[in-house]
Design a protein around this motif. Structure first.
Motif, short mmCIF file in Angstrom:
data_model
loop_
_atom_site.label_atom_id
_atom_site.label_comp_id
_atom_site.label_asym_id
_atom_site.label_seq_id
_atom_site.Cartn_x
_atom_site.Cartn_y
_atom_site.Cartn_z
N THR A 1 4.50 14.19 -13.94
CA THR A 1 3.51 14.81 -14.84
C THR A 1 3.49 16.32 -14.65
O THR A 1 3.44 17.09 -15.61
CB THR A 1 2.12 14.21 -14.60
OG1 THR A 1 2.20 12.79 -14.74
CG2 THR A 1 1.10 14.75 -15.56
N ASP B 1 4.27 4.54 -14.17
CA ASP B 1 2.85 4.26 -13.95
C ASP B 1 2.46 2.84 -14.35
O ASP B 1 1.70 2.17 -13.65
CB ASP B 1 2.00 5.28 -14.71
CG ASP B 1 0.55 5.23 -14.30
OD1 ASP B 1 0.28 5.00 -13.10
OD2 ASP B 1 -0.32 5.45 -15.17
N ARG B 2 2.99 2.35 -15.45
CA ARG B 2 2.60 1.01 -15.90
C ARG B 2 3.48 -0.10 -15.33
O ARG B 2 3.28 -1.27 -15.61
CB ARG B 2 2.56 0.95 -17.41
CG ARG B 2 3.87 1.03 -18.11
CD ARG B 2 3.67 0.86 -19.62
NE ARG B 2 4.93 0.68 -20.26
CZ ARG B 2 5.62 1.61 -20.88
NH1 ARG B 2 5.12 2.82 -20.96
NH2 ARG B 2 6.77 1.35 -21.43
N GLU C 1 0.83 -1.21 0.00
CA GLU C 1 0.00 0.00 0.00
C GLU C 1 0.87 1.26 0.00
O GLU C 1 0.61 2.21 -0.76
CB GLU C 1 -0.89 -0.02 1.24
CG GLU C 1 -1.87 1.11 1.34
CD GLU C 1 -2.72 0.98 2.60
OE1 GLU C 1 -2.91 2.02 3.27
OE2 GLU C 1 -3.17 -0.13 2.90
N ARG D 1 2.43 1.66 -3.46
CA ARG D 1 1.44 2.14 -4.46
C ARG D 1 1.24 3.64 -4.32
O ARG D 1 1.19 4.37 -5.32
CB ARG D 1 0.11 1.40 -4.28
CG ARG D 1 0.05 0.04 -4.92
CD ARG D 1 -1.37 -0.50 -4.98
NE ARG D 1 -1.98 -0.62 -3.66
CZ ARG D 1 -1.89 -1.69 -2.87
NH1 ARG D 1 -1.19 -2.74 -3.26
NH2 ARG D 1 -2.47 -1.71 -1.71
N GLU D 2 1.15 4.11 -3.08
CA GLU D 2 0.99 5.55 -2.85
C GLU D 2 2.23 6.32 -3.32
O GLU D 2 2.12 7.37 -3.94
CB GLU D 2 0.72 5.82 -1.37
CG GLU D 2 0.58 7.29 -1.02
CD GLU D 2 -0.58 7.97 -1.74
OE1 GLU D 2 -0.48 9.19 -1.97
OE2 GLU D 2 -1.57 7.30 -2.06
N VAL E 1 4.47 9.60 -10.07
CA VAL E 1 3.85 9.85 -11.37
C VAL E 1 3.24 11.24 -11.42
O VAL E 1 3.40 11.98 -12.40
CB VAL E 1 2.80 8.75 -11.69
CG1 VAL E 1 1.98 9.13 -12.91
CG2 VAL E 1 3.48 7.41 -11.90
N ALA E 2 2.57 11.65 -10.34
CA ALA E 2 1.97 12.99 -10.30
C ALA E 2 3.05 14.07 -10.37
O ALA E 2 2.89 15.07 -11.08
CB ALA E 2 1.15 13.15 -9.02
N LYS F 1 4.25 5.43 -5.68
CA LYS F 1 4.23 5.42 -7.15
C LYS F 1 3.28 6.49 -7.68
O LYS F 1 3.63 7.23 -8.59
CB LYS F 1 3.81 4.04 -7.66
CG LYS F 1 3.83 3.95 -9.18
CD LYS F 1 3.55 2.54 -9.64
CE LYS F 1 2.13 2.45 -10.09
NZ LYS F 1 1.81 1.21 -10.77
N ARG F 2 2.10 6.59 -7.06
CA ARG F 2 1.15 7.63 -7.49
C ARG F 2 1.76 9.02 -7.34
O ARG F 2 1.60 9.88 -8.20
CB ARG F 2 -0.15 7.53 -6.70
CG ARG F 2 -1.09 6.46 -7.19
CD ARG F 2 -2.47 6.59 -6.57
NE ARG F 2 -2.46 6.40 -5.13
CZ ARG F 2 -2.60 5.22 -4.52
NH1 ARG F 2 -2.76 4.14 -5.22
NH2 ARG F 2 -2.59 5.15 -3.20
N GLU F 3 2.46 9.24 -6.22
CA GLU F 3 3.07 10.55 -5.98
C GLU F 3 4.19 10.84 -6.99
O GLU F 3 4.30 11.97 -7.48
CB GLU F 3 3.61 10.62 -4.56
CG GLU F 3 2.53 10.69 -3.50
CD GLU F 3 3.09 10.67 -2.09
OE1 GLU F 3 4.33 10.75 -1.92
OE2 GLU F 3 2.28 10.59 -1.16
#
Length: 159
Positions: free
Chosen positions: A45, A74-75, A31, A34-35, A41-42, A37-39
């Motif tokens: 971007t 992301d992928r 978990e 995953r968080e 990627v954001a 990774k989201r950060e």
């Protein structure tokens, strides 16, 4: 010793609960990653948008590269802080198997003796294919992982 091992070895943890606690720790770690990774990627971007907003040709090219990296993260093409077994490697220990190439990480194939094959090049940590790619460089200032390792004393000895 990592935090997971410390928790499992703690005297307050019952031996019968080790499996359940290990599963919960693994779930929590997944978990958190995953968080993260989201950060990442954001953030990538956002940086790409910032570079693109300047309207500079160079910044547009850099934004394209940043967006490509964000897409790869992301992928899952780039696995942050993980080795192939899903273990954390941030402490700096090497996760590369001794029987894989030091550049491309592919396993050595002693039967593939082509000039660009997967056999080990001499007694180095590189395959013949990676050494061949390095030796084909036409840039006089070319320095890569292979050149640095093959050159005695740090010089460029590709001749």
């Amino acid at each position: 010793m990592n935090a997971r091992s410390k928790i499992l070895d703690h005297p307050g943890v019952l031996a019968t609960a080790d499996g359940e606690i290990a599963a919960l720790l693994d779930e929590h770690r997944a978990e958190v990653l995953r968080e993260a990774k989201r950060e990442v990627v954001a953030w990538l971007t956002k940086k790409a948008r910032e570079y693109r907003s300047t309207k500079s040709h160079q910044h547009r090219l850099q934004a394209d590269a940043i967006e490509t990296m964000a897409s790869k993260v992301d992928r899952g093409a780039v696995r942050l802080f993980l080795d192939a077994a899903g273990k954390d490697t941030r402490e700096g220990e090497s996760t590369r198997d001794a029987e894989t190439c030091g550049r491309c990480s592919r396993p050595f194939d002693p039967t593939d003796m082509r000039f660009d094959g997967r056999a080990r090049y001499r007694d180095t940590r590189f395959c013949r294919g990676c050494v061949d790619i390095c030796h084909e460089s036409t840039d006089p200032f070319h320095r890569c992982l292979v050149c640095a390792a093959l050159a005695p004393g740090g010089g460029d000895d590709r001749g």
